[in-house]
Design an enzyme around this catalytic site. Structure first.
Site, PDB file in Angstrom:
ATOM      1  N   LYS A 116       0.766   4.101  -2.836  1.00 21.55           N
ATOM      2  CA  LYS A 116       0.309   5.461  -2.474  1.00 21.55           C
ATOM      3  C   LYS A 116       1.580   6.498  -3.081  1.00 21.55           C
ATOM      4  O   LYS A 116       1.388   7.478  -3.182  1.00 21.55           O
ATOM      5  CB  LYS A 116       0.067   5.710  -1.025  1.00 21.55           C
ATOM      6  CG  LYS A 116      -1.289   4.884  -0.647  1.00 21.55           C
ATOM      7  CD  LYS A 116      -2.476   5.298  -1.752  1.00 21.55           C
ATOM      8  CE  LYS A 116      -3.837   4.868  -1.287  1.00 21.55           C
ATOM      9  NZ  LYS A 116      -4.728   5.222  -2.290  1.00 21.55           N
ATOM     10  N   TYR A 149       0.879  -1.311  -0.159  1.00 23.96           N
ATOM     11  CA  TYR A 149       0.030  -0.083   0.177  1.00 23.96           C
ATOM     12  C   TYR A 149       0.600   1.372  -0.202  1.00 23.96           C
ATOM     13  O   TYR A 149       0.484   2.382  -0.719  1.00 23.96           O
ATOM     14  CB  TYR A 149      -0.814  -0.073   1.230  1.00 23.96           C
ATOM     15  CG  TYR A 149      -2.081   1.056   1.219  1.00 23.96           C
ATOM     16  CD1 TYR A 149      -3.165   0.845   0.592  1.00 23.96           C
ATOM     17  CD2 TYR A 149      -1.660   2.051   2.307  1.00 23.96           C
ATOM     18  CE1 TYR A 149      -4.112   2.006   1.024  1.00 23.96           C
ATOM     19  CE2 TYR A 149      -2.844   3.096   2.484  1.00 23.96           C
ATOM     20  CZ  TYR A 149      -3.940   3.170   1.771  1.00 23.96           C
ATOM     21  OH  TYR A 149      -5.031   3.987   2.144  1.00 23.96           O
TER      22      TYR A 149
HETATM   23  P1  NAD Z   1     -13.352   2.184   1.771  1.00 24.24           P
HETATM   24  O1  NAD Z   1     -12.782   0.777   1.766  1.00 24.24           O
HETATM   25  O2  NAD Z   1     -14.522   2.698   2.786  1.00 24.24           O
HETATM   26  O3  NAD Z   1     -13.934   2.749   0.364  1.00 24.24           O
HETATM   27  C1  NAD Z   1     -13.231   2.074  -1.033  1.00 24.24           C
HETATM   28  C2  NAD Z   1     -14.044   2.129  -1.916  1.00 24.24           C
HETATM   29  O4  NAD Z   1     -13.481   1.554  -3.297  1.00 24.24           O
HETATM   30  C3  NAD Z   1     -15.279   0.698  -1.787  1.00 24.24           C
HETATM   31  O5  NAD Z   1     -16.760   1.158  -1.946  1.00 24.24           O
HETATM   32  C4  NAD Z   1     -14.918  -0.286  -2.702  1.00 24.24           C
HETATM   33  O6  NAD Z   1     -15.876  -0.813  -3.167  1.00 24.24           O
HETATM   34  C5  NAD Z   1     -14.066   0.527  -3.963  1.00 24.24           C
HETATM   35  N1  NAD Z   1     -13.306  -0.205  -4.815  1.00 24.24           N
HETATM   36  C6  NAD Z   1     -12.335  -0.798  -4.045  1.00 24.24           C
HETATM   37  N2  NAD Z   1     -11.812  -1.596  -5.397  1.00 24.24           N
HETATM   38  C7  NAD Z   1     -12.548  -1.035  -6.570  1.00 24.24           C
HETATM   39  C8  NAD Z   1     -12.111  -1.410  -7.700  1.00 24.24           C
HETATM   40  N3  NAD Z   1     -11.094  -2.231  -8.314  1.00 24.24           N
HETATM   41  N4  NAD Z   1     -12.877  -0.853  -8.755  1.00 24.24           N
HETATM   42  C9  NAD Z   1     -13.779   0.136  -8.208  1.00 24.24           C
HETATM   43  N5  NAD Z   1     -14.138   0.439  -6.962  1.00 24.24           N
HETATM   44  C10 NAD Z   1     -13.176  -0.227  -6.255  1.00 24.24           C
HETATM   45  O7  NAD Z   1     -12.306   3.180   1.911  1.00 24.24           O
HETATM   46  P2  NAD Z   1     -12.017   4.464   2.257  1.00 24.24           P
HETATM   47  O8  NAD Z   1     -11.223   4.848   3.550  1.00 24.24           O
HETATM   48  O9  NAD Z   1     -13.289   5.633   1.722  1.00 24.24           O
HETATM   49  O10 NAD Z   1     -10.802   5.039   1.235  1.00 24.24           O
HETATM   50  C11 NAD Z   1     -10.780   5.858  -0.015  1.00 24.24           C
HETATM   51  C12 NAD Z   1      -9.461   6.106  -0.449  1.00 24.24           C
HETATM   52  O11 NAD Z   1      -8.644   6.896   0.230  1.00 24.24           O
HETATM   53  C13 NAD Z   1      -8.470   4.928  -0.788  1.00 24.24           C
HETATM   54  O12 NAD Z   1      -7.799   4.955  -2.003  1.00 24.24           O
HETATM   55  C14 NAD Z   1      -7.716   4.964   0.159  1.00 24.24           C
HETATM   56  O13 NAD Z   1      -6.579   3.979   0.082  1.00 24.24           O
HETATM   57  C15 NAD Z   1      -7.462   5.960   0.642  1.00 24.24           C
HETATM   58  N6  NAD Z   1      -7.297   6.459   2.041  1.00 24.24           N
HETATM   59  C16 NAD Z   1      -7.921   6.294   3.036  1.00 24.24           C
HETATM   60  C17 NAD Z   1      -7.715   6.512   4.405  1.00 24.24           C
HETATM   61  C18 NAD Z   1      -8.361   6.027   5.672  1.00 24.24           C
HETATM   62  O14 NAD Z   1      -7.903   6.458   6.917  1.00 24.24           O
HETATM   63  N7  NAD Z   1      -9.751   5.754   5.457  1.00 24.24           N
HETATM   64  C19 NAD Z   1      -6.432   7.136   4.495  1.00 24.24           C
HETATM   65  C20 NAD Z   1      -5.551   7.521   3.462  1.00 24.24           C
HETATM   66  C21 NAD Z   1      -6.025   7.208   2.269  1.00 24.24           C
END
Ligand code: NAD
Length: 256
Positions: free
Chosen positions: A161, A157
């Site tokens: 990122k 990851y």
């Molecule tokens: P989440 O798991 O709640 O939601 C992710 C969404 O992406 C889900 O609805 C899932 O179905 C969809 N998804 C996954 N694989 C997919 C694919 N191949 N095609 C289409 N859709 C797909 O995650 P989140 O926490 O809302 O994170 C959103 C973004 O932010 C991600 O890229 C994550 O890495 C990044 N992020 C999150 C955090 C955190 O603390 N939550 C921190 C830093 C970065």
């Protein structure tokens, strides 16, 4: 659409918009006046986001596509262009985690994370860029993470990122002359299903996990999806046209 101060509705695609950060970004951009393509793995999964947008008077379309599949990506982008209009805003937000210490990390753990984050952002951006170039206007926002700076158990990851940051800067350089900006948001701890899954995996109650994390964050709370939506709203705004190739860490403080 090509005029800087065009009053025509601009069209945005948000990937992974069924829930979490993506859903909050989709709702916020709809509030800002964009018609929104709500893309997630399953079309049905995006229904709740679409209904919330429509209930607030906005326009949205649910799309089912795996961002790592070129054919599905092309089909989804074509559908948005046909049903909502040419997309000129793209938020590459879809993401997954497959955490493991390096010695236990499988090739599948590695490939899945690379495919969704890196290949996904590449395929989506490649599919949308012509619409931005035709309009001589575009906004790309990629979701990076504080994990890009290194995080135990996240070799896959963190690599993806960090890679997205290089991708963002290159897009900014290549597409700038077409009025297209590209920026990255690197969130810290945001309260979503993704962080809940980490708590579950560690066998910690989510509330305790949040309380523990909040103590280490200068603003003394974890982030909410709306915190990230606010920043995305800025990056895609008309006035942000001179801000490109940047990575903003949104983590409640200066350190991950
Ligand atoms: P989440 O798991 O709640 O939601 C992710 C969404 O992406 C889900 O609805 C899932 O179905 C969809 N998804 C996954 N694989 C997919 C694919 N191949 N095609 C289409 N859709 C797909 O995650 P989140 O926490 O809302 O994170 C959103 C973004 O932010 C991600 O890229 C994550 O890495 C990044 N992020 C999150 C955090 C955190 O603390 N939550 C921190 C830093 C970065």
């Amino acid at each position: 659409m090509s005029e800087l101060n065009s009053t025509a509705t601009r069209v945005a695609i948000i990937t992974g918009a069924a829930r979490g950060i993506g859903a909050a970004v989709a709702k916020r951009l709809a509030q800002d006046g964009f018609a929104v393509g709500v893309l997630d793995l399953e079309e049905a999964a995006g229904k709740a986001t679409v209904e919330a947008i429509e209930a607030a008077g906005g326009r949205a379309l649910a799309l089912g596509a795996d961002v790592s599949d070129a054919e599905q990506v092309e089909a989804a982008v074509s559908r948005v262009a046909a049903e909502l209009g040419a997309p000129t805003v793209l938020v590459n937000n879809a993401g997954v985690i497959r955490d493991n210490m390096l010695f236990k990390m499988t090739e599948v753990d590695w490939d899945v994370v690379m495919n969704v984050h890196l290949r996904g952002a590449f395929l989506m951006t490649r599919a949308v860029q012509q619409h931005m170039i035709d309009a001589k206007w575009g906004r790309i926002v990629n979701l990076s993470s504080t994990s890009a700076l290194g995080n135990r158990g996240q070799a896959n990851y963190a690599t993806a990122k960090a890679g997205l940051q290089g991708f963002t800067k290159t897009l900014a350089i290549e597409l700038g002359k077409f009025g297209v900006t590209a920026n990255a948001i690197a969130p810290g701890f945001i309260q979503t299903e993704m962080t809940k899954a980490t708590a579950d995996r560690m066998g910690v109650a989510f509330e305790d996990f949040i309380a523990y994390a909040a103590k280490e964050i200068p603003v003394q709370r974890v982030g909410q999806p709306e915190d990230i939506a606010h920043l995305a709203s800025f990056f895609v705004s008309e006035g942000a046209g001179f801000v490109s190739g940047q990575v903003v860490y949104a983590a409640g403080g200066p350190k991950a």
